[in-house]
Design an enzyme around this catalytic site. Structure first.
Site, short mmCIF file in Angstrom:
data_model
loop_
_atom_site.label_atom_id
_atom_site.label_comp_id
_atom_site.label_asym_id
_atom_site.label_seq_id
_atom_site.Cartn_x
_atom_site.Cartn_y
_atom_site.Cartn_z
N GLU A 18 66.27 0.06 71.56
CA GLU A 18 66.01 1.30 72.27
C GLU A 18 64.67 1.91 71.79
OE1 GLU A 18 67.74 1.83 74.79
OE2 GLU A 18 69.91 1.70 74.48
N ASP A 68 72.17 -10.18 73.41
CA ASP A 68 73.01 -9.11 72.90
C ASP A 68 74.47 -9.24 73.34
OD1 ASP A 68 72.24 -8.52 75.55
OD2 ASP A 68 70.85 -6.97 74.90
N ASN A 115 64.40 2.91 80.25
CA ASN A 115 63.69 3.58 79.15
C ASN A 115 62.75 2.61 78.42
OD1 ASN A 115 65.44 1.94 77.77
ND2 ASN A 115 66.50 3.57 76.66
N HIS A 165 63.65 -0.35 77.13
CA HIS A 165 64.26 -1.19 76.09
C HIS A 165 64.21 -2.66 76.49
CE1 HIS A 165 68.65 -0.73 77.81
NE2 HIS A 165 68.10 -1.83 78.29
C1 F6R Z 1 70.57 -7.67 78.71
C2 F6R Z 1 69.62 -6.81 78.01
C3 F6R Z 1 69.09 -5.55 78.59
C4 F6R Z 1 68.86 -5.62 80.09
C5 F6R Z 1 68.37 -4.26 80.63
C6 F6R Z 1 68.23 -4.27 82.13
O1 F6R Z 1 70.92 -8.78 77.93
O2 F6R Z 1 69.30 -7.14 76.90
O3 F6R Z 1 67.88 -5.22 77.94
O4 F6R Z 1 67.93 -6.62 80.39
O5 F6R Z 1 69.24 -3.25 80.23
O6 F6R Z 1 69.49 -4.39 82.71
P1 F6R Z 1 69.66 -4.65 84.28
O7 F6R Z 1 69.14 -6.02 84.53
O8 F6R Z 1 71.14 -4.57 84.51
O9 F6R Z 1 68.87 -3.59 84.97
#
Ligand code: F6R
Length: 247
Positions: free
Chosen positions: A143, A67, A136, A138
């Site tokens: 989401e 992303d 959550n 995701h």
């Molecule tokens: C990042 C991504 C997100 C993260 C998630 C956890 O490319 O796609 O899904 O993996 O938000 O983020 P952290 O590792 O910062 O807790």
């Protein structure tokens, strides 16, 4: 879905890095799916170390990141392109153009999203997809509620996601509201998936996923029915699991 629990985050970093070593030894031209966020920083540092020791090469590999934010100025230090350069791309031997991050600045985001999925398919699909997980549930920026056949597309970030990511910005007002996210479909089509789950703040969501059931309201539960998905958790993240679940 397999679950592996390690005493420390560093041991998770090492075990996941070894998955990349093993894949690239067997298939140097492998297609990698890469993630950003706080979770994989130590694992990328391990990959850079292994590269410097001559134990891994990305020279023939390709990669597609999950992303990118939409709406950040070009070169912004919180962009995921910047993150990937800092943590991996500038330190290893990907061929020019072989390591891709979705283009959050594309004039036509819908066309860029379509092209991203087409390019993943043309590359033969993703061999090994790395994931983190949001509080959550995701994965990428899919989401809760995202259908499992969703393609790569522009998404609206949940307020909880913006709050969680505000720690990387000066304040929450600077966190974009939209991102270009790889869809559930290309993620779930990956031949193998590894999801890293680190820290006590991820214990509740990890327990929910392991307990099931699979439901679109918790996107990561899609991994429960994937033929080759493994969760690599540290002990802090696994503290909500029963001994039967840990195995
Ligand atoms: C990042 C991504 C997100 C993260 C998630 C956890 O490319 O796609 O899904 O993996 O938000 O983020 P952290 O590792 O910062 O807790």
């Amino acid at each position: 879905m397999k679950l592996m629990v390690f005493p420390t985050a560093a041991q998770v970093d090492d075990a996941v890095a070894q998955r990349f070593v093993a894949l690239l030894e067997k298939k140097p031209q492998a297609v990698l799916g890469l993630a950003t966020g706080g979770t994989p920083v130590g694992m990328y540092a391990r990959l850079v170390e292994l590269y410097r020791q001559g134990r891994i090469s990305f020279a023939k590999a390709r990669s597609f990141n999950l992303d990118e934010y939409i709406g950040l100025p070009e070169g912004h230090p919180c962009s995921y392109l910047h993150y990937m350069r800092e943590n991996l791309f500038d330190h290893v031997d990907f061929a020019p153009g072989a390591a891709r991050v979705p283009d959050g600045h594309a004039a036509d985001i819908a066309a860029a999203a379509l092209a991203y999925d087409r390019d993943i398919a043309l590359a033969g699909g993703i061999d090994l997809q790395l994931l983190g997980i949001g509080h959550n549930g995701h994965i990428a920026f899919n989401e809760p509620g995202t259908p499992w056949d969703s393609p790569t597309r522009a998404v609206q970030l949940d307020e909880s996601t913006r709050r969680a990511n505000a720690r990387f910005f000066e304040d929450i007002s600077q966190v974009p509201t939209q991102a270009l996210s790889m869809g559930m479909k290309p993620i779930l089509q990956a031949k193998s998936i590894v999801m890293m789950v680190l820290g006590a703040d991820k214990a509740d969501i990890l327990a929910r996923i392991v307990a099931g059931p699979a439901d679109a309201s918790v996107p990561a539960t899609a991994l429960l029915s994937h033929p080759d998905a493994t969760v690599y958790a540290d002990a802090a993240a696994a503290r909500g699991l029963t001994s039967r679940e840990v195995g």
